[in-house]
Design a protein around this motif. Structure first.
Motif, PDB file in Angstrom:
ATOM      1  N   LEU A   1       0.831  -1.022  -0.263  1.00 29.79           N
ATOM      2  CA  LEU A   1       0.111   0.142   0.016  1.00 29.79           C
ATOM      3  C   LEU A   1       0.904   1.310   0.121  1.00 29.79           C
ATOM      4  O   LEU A   1       0.519   2.291  -0.641  1.00 29.79           O
ATOM      5  N   TYR A   2       1.908   1.343   0.783  1.00 23.57           N
ATOM      6  CA  TYR A   2       2.886   2.345   0.634  1.00 23.57           C
ATOM      7  C   TYR A   2       3.392   2.460  -0.666  1.00 23.57           C
ATOM      8  O   TYR A   2       3.793   3.561  -1.041  1.00 23.57           O
ATOM      9  N   ARG A   3       3.747   1.382  -1.293  1.00 19.77           N
ATOM     10  CA  ARG A   3       4.222   1.650  -2.913  1.00 19.77           C
ATOM     11  C   ARG A   3       3.235   2.117  -3.653  1.00 19.77           C
ATOM     12  O   ARG A   3       3.662   2.922  -4.564  1.00 19.77           O
ATOM     13  N   ILE A   4       2.048   1.785  -3.485  1.00 20.80           N
ATOM     14  CA  ILE A   4       1.167   2.274  -4.351  1.00 20.80           C
ATOM     15  C   ILE A   4       0.858   3.906  -4.105  1.00 20.80           C
ATOM     16  O   ILE A   4       0.604   4.519  -4.911  1.00 20.80           O
ATOM     17  N   ARG A   5       0.925   3.919  -2.804  1.00 19.24           N
ATOM     18  CA  ARG A   5       0.967   5.388  -2.591  1.00 19.24           C
ATOM     19  C   ARG A   5       2.042   6.611  -3.195  1.00 19.24           C
ATOM     20  O   ARG A   5       1.803   7.584  -3.844  1.00 19.24           O
ATOM     21  N   SER A   6       3.161   5.705  -3.228  1.00 15.37           N
ATOM     22  CA  SER A   6       4.424   6.553  -3.573  1.00 15.37           C
ATOM     23  C   SER A   6       4.227   6.667  -5.101  1.00 15.37           C
ATOM     24  O   SER A   6       4.359   7.826  -5.711  1.00 15.37           O
ATOM     25  N   ALA A   7       3.840   5.527  -5.786  1.00 19.90           N
ATOM     26  CA  ALA A   7       3.556   5.658  -7.187  1.00 19.90           C
ATOM     27  C   ALA A   7       2.440   6.640  -7.435  1.00 19.90           C
ATOM     28  O   ALA A   7       2.574   7.321  -8.734  1.00 19.90           O
ATOM     29  N   THR A   8       1.410   6.807  -6.721  1.00 21.37           N
ATOM     30  CA  THR A   8       0.322   7.650  -7.327  1.00 21.37           C
ATOM     31  C   THR A   8       0.848   8.986  -6.892  1.00 21.37           C
ATOM     32  O   THR A   8       0.468   9.833  -7.780  1.00 21.37           O
ATOM     33  N   HIS A   9       1.610   9.373  -6.067  1.00 24.79           N
ATOM     34  CA  HIS A   9       2.203  10.725  -5.856  1.00 24.79           C
ATOM     35  C   HIS A   9       2.894  10.966  -7.203  1.00 24.79           C
ATOM     36  O   HIS A   9       2.784  12.050  -7.907  1.00 24.79           O
ATOM     37  N   LEU A  10       3.841  10.082  -7.829  1.00 24.04           N
ATOM     38  CA  LEU A  10       4.645  10.321  -8.841  1.00 24.04           C
ATOM     39  C   LEU A  10       3.652  10.576  -9.992  1.00 24.04           C
ATOM     40  O   LEU A  10       4.259  11.368 -10.985  1.00 24.04           O
ATOM     41  N   CYS A  11       2.771   9.808 -10.231  1.00 21.48           N
ATOM     42  CA  CYS A  11       1.684   9.785 -11.415  1.00 21.48           C
ATOM     43  C   CYS A  11       0.871  10.991 -11.428  1.00 21.48           C
ATOM     44  O   CYS A  11       0.833  11.782 -12.480  1.00 21.48           O
ATOM     45  N   ALA A  12       0.447  11.430 -10.262  1.00 21.42           N
ATOM     46  CA  ALA A  12      -0.115  12.674 -10.116  1.00 21.42           C
ATOM     47  C   ALA A  12       0.560  14.067  -9.976  1.00 21.42           C
ATOM     48  O   ALA A  12      -0.056  15.400 -10.326  1.00 21.42           O
ATOM     49  N   LYS A  13       2.091  13.799  -9.857  1.00 19.61           N
ATOM     50  CA  LYS A  13       2.739  15.019  -9.712  1.00 19.61           C
ATOM     51  C   LYS A  13       2.424  15.834  -8.431  1.00 19.61           C
ATOM     52  O   LYS A  13       2.672  17.168  -8.521  1.00 19.61           O
ATOM     53  N   LYS A  14       1.646  15.223  -7.390  1.00 17.86           N
ATOM     54  CA  LYS A  14       1.492  16.022  -6.283  1.00 17.86           C
ATOM     55  C   LYS A  14       1.010  14.890  -5.269  1.00 17.86           C
ATOM     56  O   LYS A  14       0.908  13.874  -5.513  1.00 17.86           O
ATOM     57  N   LYS A  15       0.722  15.524  -3.912  1.00 22.31           N
ATOM     58  CA  LYS A  15       0.458  14.483  -3.023  1.00 22.31           C
ATOM     59  C   LYS A  15      -0.967  13.975  -3.201  1.00 22.31           C
ATOM     60  O   LYS A  15      -2.043  14.802  -3.477  1.00 22.31           O
ATOM     61  N   GLN A  16      -1.150  12.671  -3.598  1.00 19.99           N
ATOM     62  CA  GLN A  16      -2.363  12.115  -3.907  1.00 19.99           C
ATOM     63  C   GLN A  16      -2.573  10.657  -3.215  1.00 19.99           C
ATOM     64  O   GLN A  16      -1.764   9.909  -3.516  1.00 19.99           O
ATOM     65  N   ASP A  17      -3.530  10.549  -2.191  1.00 21.62           N
ATOM     66  CA  ASP A  17      -3.584   9.437  -1.428  1.00 21.62           C
ATOM     67  C   ASP A  17      -4.761   8.725  -1.718  1.00 21.62           C
ATOM     68  O   ASP A  17      -5.078   7.486  -1.151  1.00 21.62           O
ATOM     69  N   THR A  18      -5.391   9.059  -3.017  1.00 26.02           N
ATOM     70  CA  THR A  18      -6.476   8.257  -3.306  1.00 26.02           C
ATOM     71  C   THR A  18      -6.147   7.549  -4.795  1.00 26.02           C
ATOM     72  O   THR A  18      -5.699   8.456  -5.693  1.00 26.02           O
ATOM     73  N   LEU A  19      -6.358   6.424  -4.860  1.00 30.48           N
ATOM     74  CA  LEU A  19      -6.026   5.620  -6.238  1.00 30.48           C
ATOM     75  C   LEU A  19      -7.175   5.819  -7.085  1.00 30.48           C
ATOM     76  O   LEU A  19      -8.065   4.724  -7.107  1.00 30.48           O
TER      77      LEU A  19
END
Length: 582
Positions: free
Chosen positions: A1-19
């Motif tokens: 889940l932490y890996r997904i959170r980090s990847a989501t931040h990178l994809c959104a180019k901002k803090k993004q905690d919802t997939l």
């Protein structure tokens, strides 16, 4: 889940905690998921995410329960605790089942025997009980005894909490191996709000908690085996998802094999297989088709086979729609389903129409496979399959239907064809008014042996007249002139009233919801059909289908006419106008 959170931040180019859905493709690539035959990279990511959240949820609940002294916190005192023990390590208090934190190794069969004692009443299970049973022992392949114990659970009145507990302990997929395929299987269809496994459990809940009094009465009227079958059908209705092919067809095959392992009766196995195969039929028909069309209702009924299957499908549809999520099963949806149910129930009294429709559906399947039909535009395909007359599909082969449909589609006003060999045959396709009584009157000197009339589409009709006569080329030209003159509704011709006795004619206003049926069985007479058709024109009676045959000087006429208030109210008057004494 932490890996997904980090990847989501990178994809959104901002803090993004919802997939969110839009990030799933990029996150799947970043985390190294690859497309496979049965599961795309996105589905694998969704599966792993849901699985991880579930593990975290269950583990956290178990840990929190352990550190907060699970049983004593709820029991308040040791005396009450001792009184609530039913077997070693298991307690029931306030309709909730608890278990001690002591490690005690059960077998899966022992767990099922325990759970069966709770299936007769609505009881809940604490997370401590999930922890107690999740380490039970079981072989790779279930024994006959295990299947018998699982089947016994299905005869209990309350299985939702039991199934949910088995699922949380990862035992449900051991009892029904196909269930593993739909565990944590996300549904990106814009309709379902839950993954397949959670949706399935919610459907079981709604089967146990039916809010509609009528549907509840249908369920209560089922036999004990049928109720158990319904529970298994709800559990298996989406079991075919996550595989290649139609999930209803696949699910039906999986269900059939599993129901045989549980030793349900052959009839129950066949009924359940049909229910799984058709489990989306009722909701799709009610929401996507014109349920006030008799053709639609008969097509629906012909697939169901019996009133009992209709009742069970109605119950299954109720549970399935409610299991999608809150607010999906609305009053509007409920009314549509009830209306379809009532119309289907009425249609079961029309066995001949159901048989016709079943035969028509077989012909439609053959037609759909034809290369020439597949060359039709989607619009023409729909129009052709939408022709109301069953007899049209039963009478003509695929090539003939394709030919007539294509010609009809390309006809703006009218077209006709005259064939003289071996005998005179006239074919007419028309959109304009057609004075068929006038044409038959003018041709009454010829022996009419067969006539067909079918209402097709776009307000166009197809006429086919067959005579037992040979005519010359000059006469063929005159026949052509007569046909063209017949599009003038003011044309009249003198007609001799034929002799039709009262017992030779029958007008059935209850033939179907949309049509009345007229049978005329009498001796063959010159101008018989010309007179009948002219009377229909006078009274504004619209013919949907007609089939006339003359054999051994006897004529057998079957005519379907649009049912109107005038027609049924003036039934005797219409019959009187067609009959006379000798």
């Amino acid at each position: 889940l932490y890996r997904i959170r980090s990847a989501t931040h990178l994809c959104a180019k901002k803090k993004q905690d919802t997939l969110n859905l839009e990030f799933i493709p990029d996150v799947a690539r970043k985390l190294g998921f690859k497309d496979k035959v049965l599961k795309s990279a996105q589905m694998q990511l969704s599966h792993k995410t849901l699985q991880s959240m579930n593990i975290l949820n269950i583990t956290s609940k178990i840990f929190i329960k352990k550190v907060t002294s699970p049983i004593l916190a709820d029991m308040k005192n040791i005396t009450k605790l001792r009184k609530s023990r039913i077997v070693p390590h298991i307690y029931v208090c306030n309709n909730i089942v608890y278990a001690s934190s002591h490690k005690y190794i059960n077998t899966l069969d022992d767990v099922l025997i325990q759970l069966h004692t709770f299936s007769k009443k609505n009881i809940k299970f604490d997370i401590s009980y999930v922890n107690f049973i999740r380490f039970c022992l079981f072989p790779t392949h279930n024994s006959i005894k295990t299947y018998k114990l699982f089947k016994k659970l299905l005869f209990g009145s309350y299985i939702y909490e039991i199934f949910k507990t088995l699922d949380n302990a990862s035992l449900l997929q051991q009892l029904a191996h196909p269930f593993k395929q739909v565990k944590f299987l996300a549904q990106f269809d814009g309709y379902h709000k839950y993954p397949v496994d959670k949706h399935t459990l919610r459907c079981i809940y709604h089967l146990e908690n039916i809010k509609d009094d009528f549907i509840s009465s249908l369920f209560e009227n089922l036999s004990l085996e049928e109720k158990a079958l319904m529970r298994l059908c709800v559990f298996f209705h989406d079991i075919g998802k996550g595989r290649r092919g139609n999930h209803s067809e696949l699910g039906a095959r999986i269900f059939k094999a599993y129901a045989k392992k549980l030793e349900f009766s052959p009839k129950a196995v066949n009924d359940g297989t049909l229910l799984i195969k058709l489990h989306t039929l009722m909701s799709n028909t009610a929401s996507r088709e014109d349920i006030y069309s008799e053709r639609v209702v008969l097509s629906f009924v012909s697939k169901i086979k019996s009133i009992n299957i209709l009742n069970m499908l109605y119950i299954l549809t109720y549970a399935d729609i409610n299991g999608v999520g809150g607010g999906v099963y609305t009053d509007f949806t409920a009314n549509l389903l009830r209306e379809l149910y009532n119309k289907a129930l009425y249609s079961f009294s029309r066995k001949n129409l159901i048989d016709e429709t079943s035969s028509r559906l077989r012909r439609e399947r053959i037609l759909k496979k034809s290369e020439k039909f597949q060359e039709f535009s989607p619009i023409l395909q729909r129009k052709t399959l939408g022709i109301n007359s069953n007899l049209f599909f039963l009478k003509y082969k695929s090539d003939q239907i394709i030919k007539i449909a294509k010609l009809t589609y390309n006809t703006n006003t009218f077209t006709y064809k005259i064939q003289t060999k071996p005998y005179l045959i006239i074919e007419v396709i028309k959109k304009e008014d057609f004075n068929i009584g006038y044409l038959l009157g003018k041709l009454s000197y010829l022996n009419l042996v067969h006539m067909e009339i079918y209402k097709l589409f776009d307000e166009k009709k197809y006429f086919k007249l067959e005579f037992n006569e040979i005519i010359s080329d000059d006469d063929k030209y005159l026949v052509g002139e007569l046909i063209e003159n017949s599009f003038d509704m003011n044309k009249k011709t003198r007609l001799v009233k034929p002799i039709i006795l009262k017992d030779e004619i029958d007008l059935d206003c209850e033939h179907s919801m949309s049509y009345a049926q007229i049978h005329i069985h009498t001796k063959d007479q010159k101008g018989l059909m010309a007179y009948v058709m002219s009377k229909f024109d006078e009274k504004g009676i619209d013919i949907a289908m007609a089939k006339i045959q003359t054999i051994k000087r006897k004529t057998r006429n079957l005519i379907l006419i649009e049912k109107t208030l005038y027609l049924c109210e003036n039934k005797d008057e219409i019959v009187e106008s067609l009959t006379c004494a000798e």
